[in-house]
Design a protein around this motif. Sequence first.
Motif, PDB file in Angstrom:
ATOM      1  N   PRO A 177       0.861  -1.264  -0.214  1.00 38.41           N
ATOM      2  CA  PRO A 177      -0.081  -0.174  -0.131  1.00 38.41           C
ATOM      3  C   PRO A 177       0.692   1.278   0.098  1.00 38.41           C
ATOM      4  CG  PRO A 177      -0.733  -1.586   1.569  1.00 38.41           C
ATOM      5  CD  PRO A 177       0.737  -2.111   1.230  1.00 38.41           C
ATOM      6  N   ALA A 178       0.592   2.371  -0.840  1.00 36.38           N
ATOM      7  CA  ALA A 178       1.121   3.369  -0.806  1.00 36.38           C
ATOM      8  C   ALA A 178       0.359   4.659  -1.304  1.00 36.38           C
ATOM      9  CB  ALA A 178       2.400   3.302  -1.859  1.00 36.38           C
ATOM     10  N   ARG A 179       0.710   5.846  -0.770  1.00 28.18           N
ATOM     11  CA  ARG A 179       0.093   7.090  -1.302  1.00 28.18           C
ATOM     12  C   ARG A 179       0.859   8.150  -1.095  1.00 28.18           C
ATOM     13  NH1 ARG A 179      -1.423   5.237   3.970  1.00 28.18           N
ATOM     14  NH2 ARG A 179      -0.949   6.647   5.497  1.00 28.18           N
ATOM     15  N   THR A 180       0.445   9.285  -2.114  1.00 29.62           N
ATOM     16  CA  THR A 180       1.165  10.137  -2.388  1.00 29.62           C
ATOM     17  C   THR A 180       0.850  11.771  -1.625  1.00 29.62           C
ATOM     18  OG1 THR A 180       1.744   9.420  -4.504  1.00 29.62           O
ATOM     19  CG2 THR A 180       2.051  11.959  -4.199  1.00 29.62           C
ATOM     20  N   ILE A 181       1.932  12.258  -1.168  1.00 35.47           N
ATOM     21  CA  ILE A 181       1.588  13.765  -0.524  1.00 35.47           C
ATOM     22  C   ILE A 181       2.078  14.659  -1.609  1.00 35.47           C
ATOM     23  CG2 ILE A 181       2.174  15.227   1.054  1.00 35.47           C
ATOM     24  CD1 ILE A 181       3.621  12.778   2.922  1.00 35.47           C
ATOM     25  N   VAL A 182       1.076  15.502  -1.850  1.00 33.71           N
ATOM     26  CA  VAL A 182       1.338  16.643  -2.894  1.00 33.71           C
ATOM     27  C   VAL A 182       1.435  17.771  -1.820  1.00 33.71           C
ATOM     28  CG1 VAL A 182       0.412  17.880  -5.150  1.00 33.71           C
ATOM     29  CG2 VAL A 182       0.196  15.454  -4.758  1.00 33.71           C
ATOM     30  N   VAL A 183       2.429  18.661  -2.316  1.00 36.62           N
ATOM     31  CA  VAL A 183       2.886  19.881  -1.803  1.00 36.62           C
ATOM     32  C   VAL A 183       2.630  20.973  -3.058  1.00 36.62           C
ATOM     33  CG1 VAL A 183       4.399  21.276  -0.338  1.00 36.62           C
ATOM     34  CG2 VAL A 183       4.546  18.738   0.001  1.00 36.62           C
ATOM     35  N   VAL A 184       1.783  21.903  -2.759  1.00 34.59           N
ATOM     36  CA  VAL A 184       1.546  22.786  -3.889  1.00 34.59           C
ATOM     37  C   VAL A 184       1.820  24.261  -3.322  1.00 34.59           C
ATOM     38  CG1 VAL A 184      -1.057  22.888  -3.496  1.00 34.59           C
ATOM     39  CG2 VAL A 184      -0.129  23.489  -5.775  1.00 34.59           C
ATOM     40  N   GLY A 185       2.608  25.209  -3.945  1.00 37.36           N
ATOM     41  CA  GLY A 185       2.809  26.535  -3.522  1.00 37.36           C
ATOM     42  C   GLY A 185       3.777  27.182  -4.562  1.00 37.36           C
ATOM     43  N   ARG A 242      -4.516  25.582 -11.763  1.00 37.27           N
ATOM     44  CA  ARG A 242      -3.871  24.375 -11.827  1.00 37.27           C
ATOM     45  C   ARG A 242      -3.847  23.003 -10.793  1.00 37.27           C
ATOM     46  NH1 ARG A 242       1.610  23.952  -9.305  1.00 37.27           N
ATOM     47  NH2 ARG A 242       2.033  25.804  -8.017  1.00 37.27           N
ATOM     48  N   PHE A 243      -4.884  23.431  -9.919  1.00 32.58           N
ATOM     49  CA  PHE A 243      -5.252  22.439  -8.759  1.00 32.58           C
ATOM     50  C   PHE A 243      -5.597  21.176  -9.124  1.00 32.58           C
ATOM     51  CE2 PHE A 243      -7.175  21.392  -4.716  1.00 32.58           C
ATOM     52  CZ  PHE A 243      -6.030  21.300  -3.907  1.00 32.58           C
ATOM     53  N   ASP A 244      -6.541  21.138 -10.091  1.00 32.34           N
ATOM     54  CA  ASP A 244      -7.112  20.049 -10.518  1.00 32.34           C
ATOM     55  C   ASP A 244      -5.934  19.087 -11.339  1.00 32.34           C
ATOM     56  OD1 ASP A 244      -9.473  20.564  -9.531  1.00 32.34           O
ATOM     57  OD2 ASP A 244     -10.585  20.547 -11.589  1.00 32.34           O
ATOM     58  N   ALA A 249      -5.539  15.210  -9.834  1.00 26.27           N
ATOM     59  CA  ALA A 249      -5.353  14.134 -10.544  1.00 26.27           C
ATOM     60  C   ALA A 249      -4.211  13.170 -10.239  1.00 26.27           C
ATOM     61  CB  ALA A 249      -5.479  14.702 -12.034  1.00 26.27           C
ATOM     62  N   THR A 250      -3.560  13.241  -9.416  1.00 25.66           N
ATOM     63  CA  THR A 250      -2.306  12.683  -8.704  1.00 25.66           C
ATOM     64  C   THR A 250      -2.512  11.302  -8.786  1.00 25.66           C
ATOM     65  OG1 THR A 250      -1.221  14.818  -8.188  1.00 25.66           O
ATOM     66  CG2 THR A 250      -0.397  12.216  -7.413  1.00 25.66           C
ATOM     67  N   PRO A 251      -2.029  10.331  -9.239  1.00 26.20           N
ATOM     68  CA  PRO A 251      -2.350   8.884  -8.686  1.00 26.20           C
ATOM     69  C   PRO A 251      -1.727   8.447  -7.328  1.00 26.20           C
ATOM     70  CG  PRO A 251      -1.072   8.959 -10.980  1.00 26.20           C
ATOM     71  CD  PRO A 251      -1.223  10.431 -10.357  1.00 26.20           C
ATOM     72  N   GLY A 252      -2.834   7.781  -6.675  1.00 31.27           N
ATOM     73  CA  GLY A 252      -2.341   7.621  -5.287  1.00 31.27           C
ATOM     74  C   GLY A 252      -2.453   8.708  -4.210  1.00 31.27           C
ATOM     75  N   LEU A 253      -3.191   9.724  -4.580  1.00 28.87           N
ATOM     76  CA  LEU A 253      -3.264  10.988  -3.878  1.00 28.87           C
ATOM     77  C   LEU A 253      -3.951  10.578  -2.365  1.00 28.87           C
ATOM     78  CD1 LEU A 253      -3.141  13.993  -3.350  1.00 28.87           C
ATOM     79  CD2 LEU A 253      -5.393  14.256  -4.166  1.00 28.87           C
ATOM     80  N   ARG A 302     -12.189  21.572  -2.622  1.00 31.48           N
ATOM     81  CA  ARG A 302     -12.066  20.777  -3.330  1.00 31.48           C
ATOM     82  C   ARG A 302     -11.286  19.350  -3.275  1.00 31.48           C
ATOM     83  NH1 ARG A 302      -9.866  25.286  -7.665  1.00 31.48           N
ATOM     84  NH2 ARG A 302      -9.326  23.573  -8.840  1.00 31.48           N
ATOM     85  N   ALA A 303     -10.308  19.541  -2.282  1.00 30.94           N
ATOM     86  CA  ALA A 303      -9.571  18.442  -1.843  1.00 30.94           C
ATOM     87  C   ALA A 303     -10.456  17.562  -1.162  1.00 30.94           C
ATOM     88  CB  ALA A 303      -8.310  18.786  -0.998  1.00 30.94           C
ATOM     89  N   ARG A 304     -11.082  17.939  -0.329  1.00 32.69           N
ATOM     90  CA  ARG A 304     -12.030  17.075   0.554  1.00 32.69           C
ATOM     91  C   ARG A 304     -13.329  16.385  -0.115  1.00 32.69           C
ATOM     92  NH1 ARG A 304     -11.592  20.763   4.940  1.00 32.69           N
ATOM     93  NH2 ARG A 304     -10.016  19.914   6.495  1.00 32.69           N
TER      94      ARG A 304
END
Length: 394
Positions: A177-185, A242-244, A249-253, A302-304
Amino acid sequence: MIETNSGWVRSWGASPQAVHDGLGSFEDHPPLADVTLRQVVRVSGGGHRVRVRFTNEFGTGPLSIGAARVGLATPGGGVRPGSERVLTFSGASAVTVPAGAPVLSDPVDLLLPALAKLSISLYLPERVETCTCHDPGLETGWMIPGDAVAVPVVPENAEVLPVRALISAVELLTDGPARTIVVVGDSRVDGTGSTPDTNHSWPELLAERLASQGAAAGYISNQGISGNRLLNNGIGVAVLARFDRDVLATPGLGHVVLSSGGDIAISFAPRDDSLADFLRMFPGAPVTADDVIAGYRQLAARARERGVRVYATTIPPYGDAETYTPEGERARQTVNEWIRAGGAFDAVLDFDAVWRDPDRPSRIREEFHSGDYLHGSDAGYQALADSVDLSLFD
């Protein structure tokens, strides 16, 4: 608990930009043609199967990729013997990517440990009028004449590539199992001010901490853009726009970390001749602290909708930077008070508290900035990464 993902997961990312929408590192370079680009990226978490996302999302015409390969990188642009893998696209060795589109390579088997460096080579047989890129690259890449995707070492006639060009993500299949952390800024996410070729942005340093714990959420996609803003375009497309694409759209978000303070620095910057040329890169009317708060509320909502946890960092100080004003400081404090106490986020990473000088709270501690009182030094980014509670990503 967030449900973990056993499919594709993003282990490296860089937000695409138009070549004229960055810091100018590649703006005056002649169009690419009959050249191989060799670039090195460091994945965060590991996996056993790899695919690469190439990008022509800001291209004005079709992009022809004549050949592409990946392999484990060695210092100086080399590829470890035996690790080379030919990339294909729906089984073909070449592909034409329409203007405005990305393309995923077919997956290849390649064992990548956490924090491994991956070499990505692509041959461009035809003229590329508009290069989709990420500026700056912060990791040395090369331009090699002709089709050199299979060359094991970078030849002497290679030129340095100053941007990330035509690549935007590396995605892996994992053993568990794995999941991604996306940091945006903005630039302080991107790692501006850190030493090139050292992977010292704070998201990359956080990835090192997570890897040392063997965390399932040890996969990080850094979607910072230097000079970026939350609400308005300028240097790069605004976070709201650009958030979407870059985040949802990130795989495993699994988690989103919002970290953007550029709106305040630009909106409240001194309107004098010394900054006139700089401020022309940032169109749109100045925004208020309430505008920024409303933007954060939109992103959290939008993230929730995707069922992921949403965290935010407070905006670090920038006193004595060229864009600093007392009015901007008051707006920063207003936004930070809301981030801490407004209840919009699942957790808050208080980067303001980590970086501020106890004697002058509007300014970064001397050892934590890179010389411009705005961006971090290697030590400053390490302090941010070290301050993050890893249990947030359990």
